[in-house]
Design an enzyme around this catalytic site. Structure first.
Site, mmCIF file in Angstrom:
data_model
loop_
_atom_site.group_PDB
_atom_site.id
_atom_site.type_symbol
_atom_site.label_atom_id
_atom_site.label_comp_id
_atom_site.label_asym_id
_atom_site.label_seq_id
_atom_site.Cartn_x
_atom_site.Cartn_y
_atom_site.Cartn_z
ATOM 1 N N LYS A 1 0.831 -1.207 0.000
ATOM 2 C CA LYS A 1 0.000 0.000 0.000
ATOM 3 C C LYS A 1 0.869 1.261 0.000
ATOM 4 O O LYS A 1 0.360 2.358 0.162
ATOM 5 C CB LYS A 1 -0.898 0.035 1.241
ATOM 6 C CG LYS A 1 -1.947 -1.039 1.284
ATOM 7 C CD LYS A 1 -2.791 -0.858 2.527
ATOM 8 C CE LYS A 1 -3.939 -1.826 2.594
ATOM 9 N NZ LYS A 1 -4.789 -1.557 3.768
ATOM 10 N N LYS B 1 2.839 2.223 2.334
ATOM 11 C CA LYS B 1 2.732 2.831 3.661
ATOM 12 C C LYS B 1 3.705 2.134 4.604
ATOM 13 O O LYS B 1 4.132 1.023 4.358
ATOM 14 C CB LYS B 1 1.305 2.684 4.202
ATOM 15 C CG LYS B 1 0.269 3.409 3.372
ATOM 16 C CD LYS B 1 -1.111 3.212 3.913
ATOM 17 C CE LYS B 1 -2.125 3.920 3.032
ATOM 18 N NZ LYS B 1 -3.491 3.690 3.479
#
Length: 130
Positions: free
Chosen positions: A37, A39
């Protein structure tokens, strides 16, 4: 079911509870990180696994594989649970096509929790750190 389960919140708990209603034995994979993602995670893999393992609806916790479909070769399953925010993504369109050839696997999409989300929590943490 698999997830990052970083910043564990009510949405995570609700998904685990709903998933358990479908099965006798719930296996949950925890992602090593959130690089898929783009992240970073705030909580270590070991701690996230312990949090998920402590939820009464969960029977077994594993480190997830890069593809949920690959887990089926190791631990056969009949349901793959995921949040509705993944419906229509390239990854889950591929899973839907792959599983449509099998009689014993169903993808179950659970409604995305709007009241609390990891994205909201990350945003709040980022604002506090400015």
């Amino acid at each position: 079911m698999s997830g990052t389960f970083d910043l564990f919140h009510i949405g995570h708990l609700n998904m685990l509870k709903k998933a358990k209603q479908y099965c006798d034995y719930l296996v949950v994979g925890v992602h090593k990180d959130a690089s898929h993602k783009n992240k970073t995670v705030f909580i270590s893999l070991e701690e996230r696994m312990e949090i998920v393992r402590s939820v009464r609806y969960v029977d077994e916790v594993i480190v997830s594989l890069p593809e949920d479909s690959d887990v089926r070769e190791i631990i056969p399953y009949n349901y793959l649970f995921v949040g509705s925010d993944y419906k229509g993504t390239e990854r889950f369109q591929r899973y839907e096509e792959q599983f449509s050839k099998l009689d014993d696997v169903e993808i179950v999409y659970f409604p995305y929790t709007k009241s609390t989300s990891s994205t909201q929590l990350r945003s709040a943490i980022s604002q506090d750190n400015k």
